[in-house]
Scaffold this active site. Structure first.
Site, short mmCIF file in Angstrom:
data_model
loop_
_atom_site.label_atom_id
_atom_site.label_comp_id
_atom_site.label_asym_id
_atom_site.label_seq_id
_atom_site.Cartn_x
_atom_site.Cartn_y
_atom_site.Cartn_z
N CYS A 46 0.80 -1.24 0.00
CA CYS A 46 0.00 0.00 0.00
C CYS A 46 0.82 1.28 0.00
O CYS A 46 0.75 2.07 -0.95
CB CYS A 46 -0.91 0.00 1.23
SG CYS A 46 -2.13 -1.31 1.18
N1 LIG Z 1 -2.63 -6.30 2.01
C1 LIG Z 1 -3.09 -5.29 2.70
O1 LIG Z 1 -2.78 -5.13 3.87
C2 LIG Z 1 -4.03 -4.26 2.08
C3 LIG Z 1 -4.61 -3.30 2.91
C4 LIG Z 1 -5.50 -2.37 2.37
C5 LIG Z 1 -5.78 -2.40 1.01
N2 LIG Z 1 -5.20 -3.33 0.20
C6 LIG Z 1 -5.58 -3.31 -1.20
O2 LIG Z 1 -6.42 -4.43 -1.47
C7 LIG Z 1 -6.17 -4.92 -2.79
C8 LIG Z 1 -5.80 -6.39 -2.76
O3 LIG Z 1 -4.60 -6.53 -2.02
P1 LIG Z 1 -4.11 -7.90 -1.42
O4 LIG Z 1 -3.04 -7.55 -0.46
O5 LIG Z 1 -5.24 -8.73 -0.95
O6 LIG Z 1 -3.48 -8.58 -2.72
P2 LIG Z 1 -3.06 -10.12 -2.94
O7 LIG Z 1 -2.08 -10.13 -4.03
O8 LIG Z 1 -2.74 -10.75 -1.63
O9 LIG Z 1 -4.41 -10.80 -3.43
C9 LIG Z 1 -5.02 -10.53 -4.63
C10 LIG Z 1 -5.63 -11.81 -5.15
O10 LIG Z 1 -6.31 -11.51 -6.35
C11 LIG Z 1 -6.10 -12.54 -7.28
N3 LIG Z 1 -6.34 -12.01 -8.61
C12 LIG Z 1 -5.52 -11.33 -9.42
N4 LIG Z 1 -6.14 -11.00 -10.56
C13 LIG Z 1 -7.38 -11.49 -10.47
C14 LIG Z 1 -8.49 -11.47 -11.35
N5 LIG Z 1 -8.42 -10.87 -12.53
N6 LIG Z 1 -9.61 -12.08 -10.92
C15 LIG Z 1 -9.69 -12.67 -9.72
N7 LIG Z 1 -8.66 -12.72 -8.86
C16 LIG Z 1 -7.52 -12.14 -9.23
C17 LIG Z 1 -4.68 -12.99 -7.02
O11 LIG Z 1 -4.45 -14.29 -7.49
C18 LIG Z 1 -4.62 -12.89 -5.48
O12 LIG Z 1 -5.01 -14.10 -4.88
C19 LIG Z 1 -5.10 -4.01 -3.37
O13 LIG Z 1 -5.71 -2.98 -4.08
C20 LIG Z 1 -4.42 -3.45 -2.13
O14 LIG Z 1 -3.83 -2.20 -2.40
C21 LIG Z 1 -4.33 -4.28 0.71
#
Ligand SMILES: NC(=O)c1ccc[n+]([C@@H]2O[C@H](COP(=O)([O-])OP(=O)(O)OC[C@H]3O[C@@H](n4cnc5c(N)ncnc54)[C@H](O)[C@@H]3O)[C@@H](O)[C@H]2O)c1
Length: 434
Positions: free
Chosen positions: A271
């Site tokens: 992030c």
């Molecule tokens: N990790 C955190 O602490 C956090 C906190 C706040 C916000 N976010 C935001 O949340 C969002 C997701 O982050 P995350 O950390 O969970 O990411 P991540 O990479 O852990 O998970 C994303 C998942 O989406 C899947 N994916 C990718 N493309 C896809 C598609 N086209 N269709 C379906 N699934 C798909 C991936 O395989 C993966 O399992 C991002 O925008 C991030 O900025 C993350």
């Protein structure tokens, strides 16, 4: 249609679809299962689906037993997007990275939306949780969904509700972290509040999806800018021979108007290093330059080089050159006690050390092997810490202050330590602050 969906959410007969089962999607799934909903989990990564199906985990702080339990209680992982029609709510938790020009890469969000659209039906709510710039939901998602013949606010509902996960923080869980939610129309917002109100103690409604998108960016930019400030303060303090960590600790006793932020080897995680650029990019469309954000980015991204400079100074006191020295980086995760190395400054440290001819290794009890990364390619496995292994390095760089490290053992056997986290308070001959 609205009332029908509200009733299903209320009596928990609604099927919740979670798209993207990563750090954000999986904990949310657990929470919906906990309160008794059926959850359909969609992800394009078949290996993740296969693991989940047999009750395995791929995120350290989510135990396999929890996954197995949720499968038994109505969680169904799948990579078949046509099943989206079964869900009453579709919550998108897919990545929003930057491309090689540091510009927003919405391909995951748009790719997911495009694969869901053919399977949408009247009476569903779509919620985007991925961090993104203001305007994404109504400029990108709404027209795509409406092209499928649905009218947002009437036959389908669209909201933006940013995730606020803090992995590894034992003081909060999905339920207790208040959740901001904005809808494209008032009816959308009402549905959004009902969707999240079932699983989150406090839902904070805002007037639009754009406001909700901006809330998330403000939160993360606030952190990035303040970390930039404290990193700059660290450089000054170091020159003045003042311990910045002691200063922050004392300043934090002020009961109002001060929030402690801590310096480090650079920004990491999915992030804070990335999200500010989403706003910078969008602001250009409005003729605004986001100078604060860019300055903080400049300072924060110069931190790994500063740590390397300090390592060179440290080695110099032993009449050693960086070239040919054995250097161990302690911690590959971007913050303590997690197994997440996304955007971790430790990878940049290893890369800079390697470029200067050092023999590099890392030790991280949470990350046994150097993971596949877009910008770095190291064939390294985590080094087990023992008196002998520690003593075999010319210098150790403490990059991540995991609780699992035995700091006394490290200090007892290391010749030189470059400490970026303020763990060691004394002995300036052995420990160099950076
Ligand atoms: N990790 C955190 O602490 C956090 C906190 C706040 C916000 N976010 C935001 O949340 C969002 C997701 O982050 P995350 O950390 O969970 O990411 P991540 O990479 O852990 O998970 C994303 C998942 O989406 C899947 N994916 C990718 N493309 C896809 C598609 N086209 N269709 C379906 N699934 C798909 C991936 O395989 C993966 O399992 C991002 O925008 C991030 O900025 C993350």
């Amino acid at each position: 249609m609205k009332n029908e969906l509200l009733a299903k959410l209320d009596d928990r007969s609604a099927v919740i679809g979670i798209v993207g089962l990563g750090y954000v999607g999986l904990p949310l799934m657990l929470r919906y299962i906990e309160v008794g909903y059926r959850v359909l989990g969609l992800d394009i990564d078949q290996s993740k689906i296969d693991k989940l199906k047999v009750g395995q985990t791929y995120i350290e702080h989510i135990p396999a037993a929890k996954i197995a339990e949720s499968i038994a209680n109505g969680f169904e992982p799948s990579s078949d997007f046509s099943r989206a029609a079964e869900a009453d709510a579709l919550i998108l938790c897919v990545p929003t990275p930057l491309d090689e020009h540091l510009e927003p890469d919405l391909s995951y969000v748009l790719g997911t939306t495009d694969s869901l659209v053919p399977h949408l039906r009247p009476g569903q709510v779509v919620s985007l949780e991925s961090t993104t710039y203001p305007g994404t939901t109504d400029e990108e998602l709404q027209p795509r969904i409406e092209r499928a013949g649905l009218t947002i606010g009437e036959t389908a509902f669209l909201v933006y509700s940013p995730e606020r996960e803090d992995p590894g923080n034992p003081n909060f869980c999905t339920r207790t972290i208040p959740k901001v939610c904005g809808g494209v129309t008032p009816a959308c917002r009402e549905i959004g509040q009902a969707l999240y109100g079932q699983v989150i103690d406090q839902v904070v409604p805002v007037s639009s999806t754009r406001a909700a998108e901006m809330v998330k960016l403000l939160e993360n930019i606030h952190r990035a800018v303040n970390i930039g400030l404290v990193n700059e303060m660290k450089l000054v303090a170091e020159r003045m021979d003042i311990d910045i960590f002691e200063v922050i600790k004392a300043a934090a006793t002020k009961p109002f108007g001060f929030v402690p932020y801590y310096p480090g080897p650079g920004l990491g995680g999915h992030c804070i290093p990335i999200d500010p650029f989403y706003l910078t990019w969008k602001a250009k469309e409005y003729g605004v330059r986001t100078r604060f954000i860019e300055l903080a980015g400049e300072i924060n991204s110069s931190m790994p080089s500063y740590v390397i400079e300090r390592t060179i100074e440290a080695l110099n006191t032993r009449r050693k050159a960086m070239n040919g020295s054995r250097v161990l980086v302690l911690g590959l995760a971007y913050k303590k006690d997690v197994d997440d190395s996304r955007e971790s400054p430790s990878a940049e440290l290893l890369s800079l050390l390697h470029a200067k001819g050092a023999h590099i290794d890392y030790s991280d009890p949470h990350i046994p092997e150097f993971p596949e990364k877009r910008d770095y390619d190291f064939d390294l496995a985590s080094v087990e810490l023992s008196p002998e292994s520690i003593a075999s390095y010319d210098c150790l760089i403490l990059a991540t202050d995991h609780k699992a490290f035995d700091y006394e053992l490290i200090k007892a056997h290391a010749d030189l330590i470059v400490d970026t986290r303020g763990v060691y308070k004394d002995d300036r001959k052995q420990v160099f602050r950076a």
